[in-house]
Design a protein around this motif. Sequence first.
Motif, PDB file in Angstrom:
ATOM      1  N   VAL A 181       0.867  -1.178   0.000  1.00 37.51           N
ATOM      2  CA  VAL A 181       0.000   0.000   0.000  1.00 37.51           C
ATOM      3  C   VAL A 181       0.898   1.221   0.000  1.00 37.51           C
ATOM      4  CG1 VAL A 181      -1.841   1.245   1.177  1.00 37.51           C
ATOM      5  CG2 VAL A 181      -1.793  -1.253   1.266  1.00 37.51           C
ATOM      6  N   LEU A 182       0.795   2.026  -1.058  1.00 34.40           N
ATOM      7  CA  LEU A 182       1.661   3.179  -1.225  1.00 34.40           C
ATOM      8  C   LEU A 182       0.830   4.453  -1.280  1.00 34.40           C
ATOM      9  CD1 LEU A 182       3.891   1.771  -4.121  1.00 34.40           C
ATOM     10  CD2 LEU A 182       4.323   1.607  -1.675  1.00 34.40           C
ATOM     11  N   THR A 183       1.473   5.559  -0.949  1.00 30.70           N
ATOM     12  CA  THR A 183       0.854   6.875  -1.099  1.00 30.70           C
ATOM     13  C   THR A 183       1.736   7.695  -2.024  1.00 30.70           C
ATOM     14  OG1 THR A 183      -0.098   6.785   1.121  1.00 30.70           O
ATOM     15  CG2 THR A 183       0.051   8.946   0.066  1.00 30.70           C
ATOM     16  N   ALA A 184       1.163   8.118  -3.121  1.00 33.38           N
ATOM     17  CA  ALA A 184       1.933   8.867  -4.113  1.00 33.38           C
ATOM     18  C   ALA A 184       1.726  10.360  -3.925  1.00 33.38           C
ATOM     19  CB  ALA A 184       1.502   8.459  -5.526  1.00 33.38           C
ATOM     20  N   THR A 185       2.812  11.089  -3.876  1.00 33.47           N
ATOM     21  CA  THR A 185       2.744  12.555  -3.880  1.00 33.47           C
ATOM     22  C   THR A 185       3.534  13.053  -5.077  1.00 33.47           C
ATOM     23  OG1 THR A 185       4.697  12.774  -2.484  1.00 33.47           O
ATOM     24  CG2 THR A 185       2.543  12.665  -1.379  1.00 33.47           C
ATOM     25  N   ALA A 186       3.248  14.272  -5.500  1.00 37.48           N
ATOM     26  CA  ALA A 186       3.900  14.790  -6.696  1.00 37.48           C
ATOM     27  C   ALA A 186       4.068  16.287  -6.594  1.00 37.48           C
ATOM     28  CB  ALA A 186       3.084  14.438  -7.933  1.00 37.48           C
ATOM     29  N   SER A 187       5.012  16.800  -7.362  1.00 40.65           N
ATOM     30  CA  SER A 187       5.176  18.239  -7.538  1.00 40.65           C
ATOM     31  C   SER A 187       4.598  18.593  -8.895  1.00 40.65           C
ATOM     32  CB  SER A 187       6.653  18.613  -7.470  1.00 40.65           C
ATOM     33  OG  SER A 187       7.203  18.244  -6.217  1.00 40.65           O
ATOM     34  N   VAL A 188       3.679  19.552  -8.931  1.00 43.96           N
ATOM     35  CA  VAL A 188       2.939  19.881 -10.148  1.00 43.96           C
ATOM     36  C   VAL A 188       3.235  21.324 -10.537  1.00 43.96           C
ATOM     37  CG1 VAL A 188       0.665  20.036 -11.228  1.00 43.96           C
ATOM     38  CG2 VAL A 188       1.138  18.233  -9.535  1.00 43.96           C
ATOM     39  N   GLY A 189       3.673  21.500 -11.784  1.00 42.07           N
ATOM     40  CA  GLY A 189       3.919  22.840 -12.310  1.00 42.07           C
ATOM     41  C   GLY A 189       2.978  23.139 -13.461  1.00 42.07           C
ATOM     42  N   VAL A 190       2.340  24.312 -13.440  1.00 45.68           N
ATOM     43  CA  VAL A 190       1.346  24.703 -14.440  1.00 45.68           C
ATOM     44  C   VAL A 190       1.832  25.956 -15.157  1.00 45.68           C
ATOM     45  CG1 VAL A 190      -1.062  25.327 -14.844  1.00 45.68           C
ATOM     46  CG2 VAL A 190      -0.472  23.746 -12.970  1.00 45.68           C
ATOM     47  N   ALA A 191       1.721  25.949 -16.491  1.00 45.93           N
ATOM     48  CA  ALA A 191       2.110  27.122 -17.273  1.00 45.93           C
ATOM     49  C   ALA A 191       1.157  27.305 -18.427  1.00 45.93           C
ATOM     50  CB  ALA A 191       3.541  26.989 -17.792  1.00 45.93           C
ATOM     51  N   ALA A 192       0.777  28.553 -18.686  1.00 47.49           N
ATOM     52  CA  ALA A 192      -0.066  28.896 -19.832  1.00 47.49           C
ATOM     53  C   ALA A 192       0.782  29.573 -20.893  1.00 47.49           C
ATOM     54  CB  ALA A 192      -1.204  29.806 -19.403  1.00 47.49           C
ATOM     55  N   ARG A 193       0.417  29.371 -22.133  1.00 42.44           N
ATOM     56  CA  ARG A 193       1.185  29.907 -23.255  1.00 42.44           C
ATOM     57  C   ARG A 193       0.774  31.343 -23.538  1.00 42.44           C
ATOM     58  NH1 ARG A 193       2.168  26.250 -28.581  1.00 42.44           N
ATOM     59  NH2 ARG A 193       3.895  27.423 -29.510  1.00 42.44           N
ATOM     60  N   ALA A 194       1.730  32.233 -23.437  1.00 42.82           N
ATOM     61  CA  ALA A 194       1.456  33.643 -23.698  1.00 42.82           C
ATOM     62  C   ALA A 194       1.594  33.937 -25.185  1.00 42.82           C
ATOM     63  CB  ALA A 194       2.404  34.523 -22.886  1.00 42.82           C
ATOM     64  N   GLU A 195       1.093  35.065 -25.582  1.00 38.79           N
ATOM     65  CA  GLU A 195       1.141  35.467 -26.984  1.00 38.79           C
ATOM     66  C   GLU A 195       2.592  35.574 -27.446  1.00 38.79           C
ATOM     67  OE1 GLU A 195      -0.544  36.340 -30.599  1.00 38.79           O
ATOM     68  OE2 GLU A 195      -1.596  35.862 -28.720  1.00 38.79           O
ATOM     69  N   GLY A 196       2.886  34.924 -28.568  1.00 40.08           N
ATOM     70  CA  GLY A 196       4.219  34.999 -29.144  1.00 40.08           C
ATOM     71  C   GLY A 196       5.216  34.020 -28.574  1.00 40.08           C
ATOM     72  N   GLU A 197       4.839  33.241 -27.565  1.00 44.13           N
ATOM     73  CA  GLU A 197       5.772  32.278 -26.972  1.00 44.13           C
ATOM     74  C   GLU A 197       5.833  31.018 -27.828  1.00 44.13           C
ATOM     75  OE1 GLU A 197       5.801  33.217 -22.195  1.00 44.13           O
ATOM     76  OE2 GLU A 197       4.632  31.527 -22.968  1.00 44.13           O
ATOM     77  N   SER A 198       6.995  30.393 -27.853  1.00 45.70           N
ATOM     78  CA  SER A 198       7.184  29.139 -28.584  1.00 45.70           C
ATOM     79  C   SER A 198       6.800  27.962 -27.701  1.00 45.70           C
ATOM     80  CB  SER A 198       8.633  28.998 -29.026  1.00 45.70           C
ATOM     81  OG  SER A 198       9.473  28.839 -27.887  1.00 45.70           O
ATOM     82  N   ALA A 199       6.744  26.788 -28.322  1.00 44.35           N
ATOM     83  CA  ALA A 199       6.424  25.573 -27.576  1.00 44.35           C
ATOM     84  C   ALA A 199       7.485  25.291 -26.517  1.00 44.35           C
ATOM     85  CB  ALA A 199       6.291  24.394 -28.538  1.00 44.35           C
ATOM     86  N   GLN A 200       8.762  25.541 -26.866  1.00 44.88           N
ATOM     87  CA  GLN A 200       9.827  25.299 -25.902  1.00 44.88           C
ATOM     88  C   GLN A 200       9.760  26.276 -24.729  1.00 44.88           C
ATOM     89  OE1 GLN A 200      11.804  22.666 -25.866  1.00 44.88           O
ATOM     90  NE2 GLN A 200      10.609  22.013 -27.659  1.00 44.88           N
ATOM     91  N   ASP A 201       9.312  27.502 -24.987  1.00 41.08           N
ATOM     92  CA  ASP A 201       9.112  28.447 -23.886  1.00 41.08           C
ATOM     93  C   ASP A 201       8.050  27.920 -22.928  1.00 41.08           C
ATOM     94  OD1 ASP A 201      10.978  30.229 -24.839  1.00 41.08           O
ATOM     95  OD2 ASP A 201       9.518  31.356 -26.034  1.00 41.08           O
ATOM     96  N   LEU A 202       6.953  27.401 -23.483  1.00 40.56           N
ATOM     97  CA  LEU A 202       5.882  26.859 -22.643  1.00 40.56           C
ATOM     98  C   LEU A 202       6.409  25.718 -21.782  1.00 40.56           C
ATOM     99  CD1 LEU A 202       2.906  26.545 -21.811  1.00 40.56           C
ATOM    100  CD2 LEU A 202       2.588  25.107 -23.839  1.00 40.56           C
TER     101      LEU A 202
END
Length: 645
Positions: free
Chosen positions: A441-462
């Motif tokens: 029986v395990l308990t999983a925890t995670a670190s979650v990062g969220v980013a939205a794509r701004a105007e003019g940003e590339s995929a790699q920037d996102l």
Amino acid sequence: MVKAVIRAVRTSRLIALYAPLFAIAAGWALFRLAGFEGPLVLGWLPGAAGIAIGGGYLLVAANAPGLTPAGRRFWRHLAISALLIAPSTGPFTEASLGGRKSGPLLYAAVGLLAVALLLVLWALLRLPSRVRGRSGWLRLGLDAATVLVCSATFLWHFLLRPMAGAPLAKVLGLAVLSVLCLLAVLAVVKLLLAGTAAVDSRALWALAVVVLIGSFGSAVVPLLSDPRLAGLSDLVTMGEALMVAIAGILQARRAGRASTTPVERRRPYSVLPYLAVAAVNLLLVAVYVSGAATLPVLVGAVTATGVVVARQLLAFHDNDDLVRSLRETQRLLHEQATHDALTGLPNRALFNERLEHAAAAVLIDLDDFKAVNDTLGHPVGDGLLVEVGRRLRAAVRDSDLVARLGGDEFAVLTTDRPPDDAVAERILAALSAPVHTHGHVLTATASVGVAARAEGESAQDLLRHADIAMYAAKRRGKGTHARYTPNLSGLLLTPQSRAADLRRAIAAARPPDTLEVGRAALVAPGFAAELTGLLAEAGRTPDGVTLALPAAQLADDAVLQRVMRELRAAGFGLALDQTGTGTVRLDLLSALPFTAVIVDPQLREEAGPQLPDKAAFAEAAARFARAAGIEYRVRSEGSLLESAL
């Protein structure tokens, strides 16, 4: 095939053996053509001797080394058949031309021919073929039936039809032999179409030419009713004898390889049935033009054409099945190339493809997953990853892409609206429930990062912004999330501010130089080239600079590995900075190209006699560093130039 026959004739004693026999047969034919009579035995002997010699070559093929048992049995049976045919071909040919009406000699000849044909048929049918499956046998049966119908049509028109009104015994004898010939043709066609590993394919084609020459001889029987033309049949017999010998030579020369390296067919299909249909249709035209009875030939042509049409329809059905199977195979290959084998989620390849059109990205990194693998084993870790993937799919919308990027790193992409904090909270809530796998029986925890794509940003920037947010979450503690903003805890530096800080640090540093660099600056596009250029402006080279990387911000991932390889290739030293941790990340030291490790003084202070385990760890870390060629440093006040990059 033609080249092989020419080579066989040139490099053997065939010319010496058969040239005199052909000369005698040709002389006899000219003698008869001139209207002279003579002992019929002079016409029989060349053909009988030629077939007997061919039987000898078949025995040589049967005794060749390396032949399979099935192939050896086949050539022995053919050799015996040739020796039976040799004394019977003359009386039977004479009777066919009207020279001998009946008698014990004719009956004996017919009996020997019948036994020989049955033996040939038995030998052909016992050869193993390469055809497999019901569909393969059905295709073979239709092709063989086409050739059989056409052969029967020719036999009827040229051999049996002219015998109308002849004595019953003669007609029955010819009918029985015709049936046996048709069965032999069927067996030969089966092997030509299906192939066999026991007999060389070129030798089989030579035997097929024997059948073709025999069919030609039967076809011209009505034209030889004039006694002056009777000698031509002996030349036909000599041609059959020569091809029998060539078949034996071709097989003997490839016997050592026939069982292990069968000759591959040049085409995946055979034109033989279509040639047979074309021939019977030409016969139909000739019969119609001559004004002879066309009904039997018409029936044969129509029947053969109908069988070919059925075969073609079967081919269309097989092609349709093949196309469907090919499409399914392509789908499976695409699935394997773009999806993770363990979790079934899209992999990094498909993630990168969809990233170009994504409006937002969420990166999820499991906390302490390596400890699960190290302590409980990889099967337990795999079970945890599968369950995490299932829960992530359930926590987001169906239109969102959930991918496994590798190891314990997952991602979510959206293409319409950016995710809010509620999405990250749902993901963390879904992962927080206990996971039951492999009796644990395990308990999983995670670190979650969220980013939205701004105007003019590339995929790699996102992707970089989501990565920065995820490491910001890691700094806040396990099981947390962070959303990217331009001033996210100082993790993001603009190129201008980063360049200014680097210039100040380079100007203030004195050899040996050690610059502290955070992960956000480290993974910024073009960081290695930028730092190298700034050093060149100051008249410095990367060889004397070591970059201290804080262990708290690092993980063994593809992005970090790529950047660190670039820095090492440029000549920079890389140090794992464990300041403030009181420990050493040996996993990072072994996985990433570090040249030094910087430990906090408290590691030695705590590792006193009162804490033997801590002392043992400190000593083990130092020994590990020395063994790996990594410099082991202890941080002291003022020894490092601190530049928060």
